[in-house]
Design a protein around this motif. Structure first.
Motif, PDB file in Angstrom:
ATOM      1  N   HIS A 205       0.820  -1.217   0.000  1.00 53.49           N
ATOM      2  CA  HIS A 205       0.000   0.000   0.000  1.00 53.49           C
ATOM      3  C   HIS A 205       0.849   1.261   0.000  1.00 53.49           C
ATOM      4  O   HIS A 205       0.339   2.342   0.280  1.00 53.49           O
ATOM      5  CB  HIS A 205      -0.932   0.007   1.226  1.00 53.49           C
TER       6      HIS A 205
ATOM      7  N   TRP B  27      -0.719   9.909   2.103  1.00 53.45           N
ATOM      8  CA  TRP B  27      -1.894  10.285   2.886  1.00 53.45           C
ATOM      9  C   TRP B  27      -1.555  10.444   4.370  1.00 53.45           C
ATOM     10  O   TRP B  27      -2.211  11.210   5.074  1.00 53.45           O
ATOM     11  CB  TRP B  27      -3.000   9.245   2.716  1.00 53.45           C
TER      12      TRP B  27
ATOM     13  N   TYR C 256      -0.047   4.796  -1.422  1.00 51.46           N
ATOM     14  CA  TYR C 256      -0.929   5.717  -0.700  1.00 51.46           C
ATOM     15  C   TYR C 256      -0.234   6.335   0.511  1.00 51.46           C
ATOM     16  O   TYR C 256      -0.875   6.966   1.348  1.00 51.46           O
ATOM     17  CB  TYR C 256      -2.190   4.986  -0.222  1.00 51.46           C
TER      18      TYR C 256
END
Length: 284
Positions: free
Chosen positions: A211, A217, A214
């Protein structure tokens, strides 16, 4: 291997910074719990009755690293004056109050799983259940936490962290410690920051190699949290700067008194009335 580990270290440092702002100077709740006598300048030593932590002011604060702490404190203060304070002022001027409240609600909702874990570790099933229900309701009916619908349905918000969990377990605060970009803390508080980091499922999810795309974020989340919290403290910190004979001593005093106050709250009865009072304090 080293290249993969570097962002992880930077993220932990950012997490320290944000976590410290949640515990360090939520000074809008200090005034009720720890009032400063009007006849006494803020920077002067308090009476022994104002301090119920492990060491009283009569014995001297637990600050064996004071020269180092003062150096880091001075650096942090410059960073705050030059960077954080101006950004917080711009944030307040540009973002409407209603939108800032929504941001606060979302960020608080993202931290709810950490609060839930700590309530479980503290042996507080009622608070853990209320926190879980709040998270589920606000994440769905509250539009990912933008609206705090749970409070309107008598599910108050409880604030806690791993530092308080260690307090409940009887761990001593330890020596005072000012961390770079973090601010007032302690040996126990430093361990608490690390514990909260690894208790956060979003941190663990976005740090998973699958992941990593991402990953940014987390930077957005912590950066926004930092600015949002700093905006709430503009007047408080300004008043402390203007009224303190020694800002370092003032912040150290507030930190230890805050720890003593939170320790007393952990000992208090878990009543609905106390919950509502805590929620008012958390939302102020």
């Amino acid at each position: 291997m080293r290249a993969n580990f570097l962002p992880y270290r930077l993220l932990i440092g950012t997490t320290f910074f944000v976590a410290a702002h949640a515990v360090q100077v939520k000074a809008d709740t200090f005034s009720e719990a720890l009032p400063v006598p009007q006849s006494q300048p803020i920077g002067e030593a308090s009476s022994s009755s104002d301090m119920t932590e492990e060491k009283s002011f009569d014995e001297g604060p637990n600050d064996p690293l004071e020269p180092f702490n003062r150096l880091i404190f001075a650096i942090n203060d410059v960073v705050d004056l030059v960077i954080l304070h101006p950004i917080a002022e711009i944030y307040r001027a540009v973002v409407p109050d209603l939108a800032r409240n929504g941001v606060t609600n979302v960020l608080d909702n993202l931290f709810a799983p950490v609060v839930f874990v700590n309530h479980v570790l503290q042996g507080e099933p009622e608070r853990a259940t209320a926190t879980l229900v709040r998270f589920l309701m606000n994440s769905t009916f509250g539009l990912v936490g933008l609206v705090d619908v749970a409070s309107d349905m008598d599910y108050p918000r409880y604030d806690t962290d791993f530092n308080q969990t260690l307090t409940a377990w009887g761990v001593d605060t330890g020596p005072y410690l000012v961390l770079p970009l973090v601010g007032p803390s302690s040996f126990r508080g430093g361990v608490g920051f690390v514990g909260d980091y690894f208790a956060d499922p979003l941190n663990l999810y976005l740090n998973n190699p699958h992941h990593r795309k991402y990953y940014y974020w987390l930077t957005v989340r912590y950066g926004l949290d930092m600015v949002n919290r700093r905006e709430k403290l503009i007047e408080t910190i300004e008043n402390l700067r203007n009224g303190s004979l020694d800002m370092y001593v003032t912040m150290r005093s507030i930190y230890f008194q805050r720890q003593a106050y939170m320790a007393e709250k952990l000992k208090s009865a878990n009543t609905p009335e106390a919950a509502k009072e805590e929620q008012k304090s958390n939302n102020s």
